[in-house]
Design a protein around this motif. Structure first.
Motif, PDB file in Angstrom:
ATOM      1  N   ARG A  22      54.856  45.945  17.137  1.00  0.00           N
ATOM      2  CA  ARG A  22      55.195  44.812  16.284  1.00  0.00           C
ATOM      3  C   ARG A  22      54.449  43.549  16.707  1.00  0.00           C
ATOM      4  N   GLU A  23      54.260  43.398  18.013  1.00  0.00           N
ATOM      5  CA  GLU A  23      53.594  42.202  18.531  1.00  0.00           C
ATOM      6  C   GLU A  23      52.085  42.372  18.673  1.00  0.00           C
ATOM      7  N   GLY A  24      51.561  43.531  18.272  1.00  0.00           N
ATOM      8  CA  GLY A  24      50.124  43.781  18.384  1.00  0.00           C
ATOM      9  C   GLY A  24      49.644  43.926  19.810  1.00  0.00           C
ATOM     10  N   LEU A  25      50.494  44.503  20.678  1.00  0.00           N
ATOM     11  CA  LEU A  25      50.177  44.587  22.106  1.00  0.00           C
ATOM     12  C   LEU A  25      49.948  46.015  22.611  1.00  0.00           C
ATOM     13  N   MET A  26      49.878  46.999  21.730  1.00  0.00           N
ATOM     14  CA  MET A  26      49.732  48.379  22.212  1.00  0.00           C
ATOM     15  C   MET A  26      48.454  48.573  23.032  1.00  0.00           C
ATOM     16  N   GLU A  27      47.391  47.884  22.658  1.00  0.00           N
ATOM     17  CA  GLU A  27      46.150  48.008  23.424  1.00  0.00           C
ATOM     18  C   GLU A  27      46.147  47.097  24.647  1.00  0.00           C
ATOM     19  N   ARG A  28      47.239  46.395  24.872  1.00  0.00           N
ATOM     20  CA  ARG A  28      47.388  45.580  26.076  1.00  0.00           C
ATOM     21  C   ARG A  28      48.542  46.105  26.936  1.00  0.00           C
ATOM     22  N   LYS A  29      48.899  47.366  26.714  1.00  0.00           N
ATOM     23  CA  LYS A  29      49.966  47.969  27.506  1.00  0.00           C
ATOM     24  C   LYS A  29      49.514  48.045  28.965  1.00  0.00           C
ATOM     25  N   GLY A  30      50.323  47.479  29.857  1.00  0.00           N
ATOM     26  CA  GLY A  30      49.938  47.375  31.262  1.00  0.00           C
ATOM     27  C   GLY A  30      49.431  45.991  31.628  1.00  0.00           C
ATOM     28  N   PHE A  31      49.103  45.161  30.627  1.00  0.00           N
ATOM     29  CA  PHE A  31      48.739  43.775  30.879  1.00  0.00           C
ATOM     30  C   PHE A  31      50.025  42.985  31.147  1.00  0.00           C
ATOM     31  N   LEU A  60      51.161  47.897  38.383  1.00  0.00           N
ATOM     32  CA  LEU A  60      49.826  47.328  38.251  1.00  0.00           C
ATOM     33  C   LEU A  60      49.775  45.854  38.647  1.00  0.00           C
ATOM     34  N   ASN A  61      50.742  45.093  38.139  1.00  0.00           N
ATOM     35  CA  ASN A  61      50.656  43.638  38.231  1.00  0.00           C
ATOM     36  C   ASN A  61      51.758  43.004  39.080  1.00  0.00           C
ATOM     37  N   VAL A  62      52.233  43.718  40.090  1.00  0.00           N
ATOM     38  CA  VAL A  62      53.374  43.196  40.854  1.00  0.00           C
ATOM     39  C   VAL A  62      53.033  41.937  41.653  1.00  0.00           C
ATOM     40  N   LEU A  63      51.748  41.688  41.889  1.00  0.00           N
ATOM     41  CA  LEU A  63      51.355  40.491  42.636  1.00  0.00           C
ATOM     42  C   LEU A  63      50.876  39.362  41.729  1.00  0.00           C
ATOM     43  N   GLN A  64      51.037  39.552  40.418  1.00  0.00           N
ATOM     44  CA  GLN A  64      50.592  38.564  39.438  1.00  0.00           C
ATOM     45  C   GLN A  64      51.388  37.273  39.552  1.00  0.00           C
ATOM     46  N   ASN A 122      43.365  40.666  35.575  1.00  0.00           N
ATOM     47  CA  ASN A 122      44.738  40.488  36.049  1.00  0.00           C
ATOM     48  C   ASN A 122      45.060  41.125  37.392  1.00  0.00           C
ATOM     49  N   ILE A 123      44.470  42.268  37.685  1.00  0.00           N
ATOM     50  CA  ILE A 123      44.879  43.029  38.867  1.00  0.00           C
ATOM     51  C   ILE A 123      44.049  42.637  40.101  1.00  0.00           C
ATOM     52  N   LEU A 124      42.730  42.753  40.001  1.00  0.00           N
ATOM     53  CA  LEU A 124      41.869  42.446  41.142  1.00  0.00           C
ATOM     54  C   LEU A 124      42.061  41.022  41.671  1.00  0.00           C
ATOM     55  N   PRO A 125      42.256  40.021  40.814  1.00  0.00           N
ATOM     56  CA  PRO A 125      42.459  38.659  41.344  1.00  0.00           C
ATOM     57  C   PRO A 125      43.698  38.520  42.227  1.00  0.00           C
ATOM     58  N   THR A 126      44.630  39.476  42.162  1.00  0.00           N
ATOM     59  CA  THR A 126      45.833  39.386  43.002  1.00  0.00           C
ATOM     60  C   THR A 126      45.625  39.995  44.388  1.00  0.00           C
ATOM     61  N   ARG A 127      44.505  40.661  44.605  1.00  0.00           N
ATOM     62  CA  ARG A 127      44.275  41.348  45.883  1.00  0.00           C
ATOM     63  C   ARG A 127      44.445  40.446  47.103  1.00  0.00           C
ATOM     64  N   PRO A 128      43.910  39.227  47.114  1.00  0.00           N
ATOM     65  CA  PRO A 128      44.059  38.398  48.324  1.00  0.00           C
ATOM     66  C   PRO A 128      45.491  38.016  48.647  1.00  0.00           C
ATOM     67  N   ARG A 129      46.410  38.163  47.689  1.00  0.00           N
ATOM     68  CA  ARG A 129      47.798  37.768  47.911  1.00  0.00           C
ATOM     69  C   ARG A 129      48.578  38.810  48.704  1.00  0.00           C
ATOM     70  N   ALA A 130      48.031  40.010  48.838  1.00  0.00           N
ATOM     71  CA  ALA A 130      48.753  41.093  49.496  1.00  0.00           C
ATOM     72  C   ALA A 130      48.821  40.883  51.009  1.00  0.00           C
ATOM     73  N   ASP A 131      49.910  41.355  51.607  1.00  0.00           N
ATOM     74  CA  ASP A 131      50.021  41.337  53.062  1.00  0.00           C
ATOM     75  C   ASP A 131      49.128  42.400  53.694  1.00  0.00           C
ATOM     76  N   LEU A 132      48.937  43.502  52.976  1.00  0.00           N
ATOM     77  CA  LEU A 132      48.117  44.602  53.493  1.00  0.00           C
ATOM     78  C   LEU A 132      47.230  45.108  52.360  1.00  0.00           C
ATOM     79  N   ILE A 133      45.940  45.267  52.636  1.00  0.00           N
ATOM     80  CA  ILE A 133      44.999  45.809  51.657  1.00  0.00           C
ATOM     81  C   ILE A 133      44.450  47.122  52.209  1.00  0.00           C
ATOM     82  N   LEU A 134      44.677  48.213  51.472  1.00  0.00           N
ATOM     83  CA  LEU A 134      44.156  49.526  51.837  1.00  0.00           C
ATOM     84  C   LEU A 134      42.940  49.803  50.967  1.00  0.00           C
ATOM     85  N   SER A 135      41.761  49.827  51.560  1.00  0.00           N
ATOM     86  CA  SER A 135      40.519  49.979  50.807  1.00  0.00           C
ATOM     87  C   SER A 135      40.012  51.407  50.879  1.00  0.00           C
TER      88      SER A 135
END
Length: 317
Positions: free
Chosen positions: A138-147, A201-205, A289-302
């Motif tokens: 209804r909101e035209g967001l199906m292609e933004r699922k996960g955003f 996906l976006n828990v650090l957003q 949305n996702i990669l820009p949150t990487r520096p906010r993490a306490d631990l980064i597993l690469s």
């Protein structure tokens, strides 16, 4: 780049795989191959060696963090003169689609549950807080699922607030990957855990901050510890397409699957669809949305190209 060549002012301290593995100390291995077979996600080749080298040191670190945080909660209650119940320790796990968040979350849960004091550890994914497909359509967001705008953020924040307050029997909507939607009238109940793992996906957003200075809570405000699963964009792309191929031969074969139609078309056409889904939706979400949150993490597993973790970055206190 090894830890010695990292700038000293960096907010994280970096470890090679070998350096991190040495921090296991005497943390016991409590999982075996049969456990891993149940815990690993599709197309994620996690091994016992990966558990020993990466997840046992992490389990030890979290054990220390949980104990220290519980002491801090107790000190705060003493200061306030309150007799509130226990405050759950919340761990957030973020990162791109297909990078291995679900495997990490399940392996950590299994290890934490096996600590000598056997804490109660629960796991929820933010998928349950996606708006139902009917709303997204209804909101035209199906292609933004996960955003970020496809989630019912007020409901997710209310859930985490109740958990953090120690409320008993807090419920969350149930999401089905088979039907690719929220399951009506079904809920998942979380009953006063010692530790809660929140994966998504976006828990650090972070939302845009208001100019008037009013409080705007973030999901990560409720986290005691956060983890970001990282990998090169090219590798995540390859893993996403490979997973899509595996799903065509497995879950998509089910006639009740939302994606059943992809199992019925020629492979070349299906792969072209996977490429479009990656480039139009998942890659855009990763970059914006996702990669820009990487520096906010306490631990980064690469992770490297073989899906194995090659470097660990731990935020300095």
């Amino acid at each position: 780049m090894d830890s010695a060549s990292r700038p000293q002012l960096a907010p994280h301290r970096y470890f090679t795989r070998e350096e991190w593995a040495s921090l296991r100390a005497d943390t016991p291995l409590t999982l075996d191959e049969s456990d891993l077979a149940r815990l690993r996600s599709l197309n994620d080749p996690i091994s016992i060696d990966e558990v020993v080298s990466i997840y046992l040191p992490l389990s030890r670190l979290l054990n220390l963090y949980v104990a220290a945080t519980q002491r801090l909660y107790k000190a705060t209650r003493t200061f306030l003169g309150t007799t509130d119940g226990k405050t759950p320790f919340i761990i957030g796990i973020g990162g791109s689609v297909a990078v291995g968040k679900s495997t990490t979350a399940r392996v950590l849960r299994a290890l934490l549950q096996r600590w000598p004091d056997t804490p109660k550890v629960e796991l929820v994914t933010t998928d349950g807080f996606l708006y139902p497909n009917a709303v997204l359509q209804r909101e035209g967001l199906m292609e933004r699922k996960g955003f970020p705008d496809s989630y019912d953020l007020p409901a997710l924040l209310a859930f985490l607030s109740d958990i953090k307050a120690g409320s008993p029997r807090v419920s969350a909507p149930l999401y089905s990957h088979l039907v690719y939607d929220i399951v009506p009238s079904e809920r998942v109940t979380i009953d006063a855990p010692d530790i809660l793992i929140v994966e998504g996906l976006n828990v650090l957003q972070t939302p845009r901050l208001p100019r008037d200075g009013k409080a705007v809570p973030f999901v990560s405000d409720f986290f005691d510890f956060s983890i970001y699963i990282d990998a090169d964009e090219i590798d995540i792309h390859r893993w996403y397409v490979a997973r899509f191929e595996r799903l065509r031969a497995t879950a998509f074969q089910d006639p009740s699957s939302y994606f059943h139609r992809y199992a019925l078309i020629p492979e070349e056409e299906a792969l072209a669809i996977a490429e479009r889904l990656w480039s139009r939706i998942n890659l855009v979400n990763l970059r914006e949305n996702i990669l820009p949150t990487r520096p906010r993490a306490d631990l980064i597993l690469s992770k490297g190209a073989n899906h194995l973790i090659e470097q660990v970055a731990l935020r300095r206190l």
